[in-house]
Scaffold this motif. Structure first.
Motif, short mmCIF file in Angstrom:
data_model
loop_
_atom_site.label_atom_id
_atom_site.label_comp_id
_atom_site.label_asym_id
_atom_site.label_seq_id
_atom_site.Cartn_x
_atom_site.Cartn_y
_atom_site.Cartn_z
N UNK A 21 0.60 -1.05 0.05
CA UNK A 21 0.35 0.28 -0.29
C UNK A 21 0.86 1.02 0.00
N UNK A 63 0.55 5.40 0.14
CA UNK A 63 -0.18 7.28 0.42
C UNK A 63 -0.25 8.44 -0.75
N UNK A 68 2.27 -1.16 4.28
CA UNK A 68 2.72 -1.98 4.64
C UNK A 68 2.60 -3.27 3.29
N UNK A 86 -7.48 -1.80 -0.12
CA UNK A 86 -6.56 -2.86 0.36
C UNK A 86 -7.23 -3.63 0.35
#
Lengths: 273, 273
Positions: free
Chosen positions: A78, A80, A108, A234
């Motif tokens: 993941x 951002x 993660x 996710x």
């Protein structure tokens, strides 16, 4: 974990950044497959919609993709991406010359989730108010934080309602309901975030022959649905059951066809490049 | 201009700070007289209310006051104090151990404003939605930014309404209306920010013999008021007239007593230690 601010490592931001001062910006949480964001065009489109609505100059798409590739933490992970209006002087007034801040933060590493594993959902008391940027993924997220704080110990997600008792979304993703062969989805024209997976699943389900109905849903109707699904970048698409309320859980065996179809769509989403 | 982050100079914040990620924090804009914040106890009370409502541990009052004294830029100046929930991992969930981030930023030096100078106000189209922390000065301020962007070239402030057409506040302060000898003030129980000067002026006006009425006001009533006043920590209390609408401006000569009283209260507020 790598943090890039306008491409530079170190992960420090000027305290005058309007993202910090006012939440003046937008973000995307992306799932990276070998450093490439899954469903990128949908993320990019939503990011640009938010920037345009806020009047923040668009950043370079190439820079964003380069940053995301650099912060990837494994074959699947993941990340951002945040874009703010950058540094400004005191006060709400937008500076005459805006230099947006672009932030990428690695997240993660993902490994072997089962798209068929049920998640448990509860209902939050924090309501979603009308906001001037419905659908956009902006940085004003206090409602989500307060709702997240309400989660019970065995919850995987919490449902948020608007002030008229209609279901808006989960705290960190969208809700989709299965009623027979109809996929019922709360609208995002006034409240909430227009999820990338929400839109993809709605299109995919329609192509697969389900009827897709975007309509306001109250909590009773959500609880009475044959099945509930959650979606975000996710988890992809996952079936859910109401926490502590096993009686309302529809047995998948009762409606094998549409249920199996939704699970198949979730599996496809997970594996998609 | 000095910027302190947890007392350290440099003014850089970790990009993972939840203030930036989500607007997860509160702030105060204070007026410093020789390094001491005017009406500090009211600022501190509101700051703590916001922190408590968000579940963020309170920071040290002594540290805040020390920071503010250090960022003062003259005998009279503005400064901003921000407290966030600090750095967190990805996602809305609050970390088990929270280390709040305390930020102080020096602002403009003040010099010789005239508390009797009229400000011009217009009306913004951006509406104020219900939020879960009414009254608190939290970091989710996109509504204020969008409303601020609507200001006409000759405006000094813009009025914001809620979705039911009631006046909430200005984009950067509160509105108070004079109707005869009654001070009419929009409530802040559901929307907006409970201004420190708003509260002080209401108490002071009541002591001076005005009737003070906290009640919902629509735009027509606001426009029909004998006089309009604006308040915040920077301007104190100032009379206002509607931009481009001089016809509705009540002539102060028509009601010298209550008008003169309000101007006197504004002057007193400006000069107060």
């Amino acid at each position: 974990m790598t943090m890039l601010v306008n491409g530079d490592e170190g992960g420090r931001v000027d305290a005058r950044d309007r993202g910090l001062q006012f939440g003046d910006g937008v973000f995307e949480t992306v799932r990276l497959h070998r450093g490439v964001p899954q469903l990128w065009s949908r993320h990019w489109e939503r990011l640009c919609l938010g920037l345009d609505r806020l009047g923040i100059p668009r950043v370079s798409e190439r820079d964003c993709l380069d940053d995301l590739a650099r912060v990837a933490t494994g074959p699947r992970s993941m990340a951002k991406l945040i874009v703010t209006r950058g540094v400004g002087p005191r006060g709400y007034a937008v500076p005459a010359r805006v230099h947006p801040t672009r932030i990428a933060i690695g997240g993660d590493t993902l490994s072997g989730e089962d798209a068929r594993e049920w998640l448990r959902i509860g209902v939050c008391g924090t309501r979603v108010g009308q906001n001037p940027l419905p659908g956009c993924k902006h940085l004003n997220r206090i409602e989500n934080i307060l709702a997240r704080m309400e989660w019970g110990p065995d919850w995987d997600e919490g449902v948020m309602l608007d002030h008229n008792d209609h279901v808006v979304s989960g705290t960190q993703g969208n809700l989709l309901l299965l009623e027979g062969r109809t996929l019922v989805v709360p609208p995002v024209q006034e409240f909430g975030i227009a999820g990338t997976r929400r839109a993809w699943v709605m299109e995919r389900a329609a192509r697969a022959g389900l009827q897709v109905l975007e309509t306001r849903v109250d909590l009773r109707r959500a609880r009475d649905a044959d099945a509930v699904f959650l979606s975000n970048s996710r988890i992809g698409l996952r079936p859910a059951r109401w926490a502590g309320d096993h009686a309302t859980l529809a047995d998948p065996a009762d409606r094998p066809e549409s249920m199996a179809l939704m699970l198949e769509i979730g599996y496809e989403l997970n594996e998609m490049a």
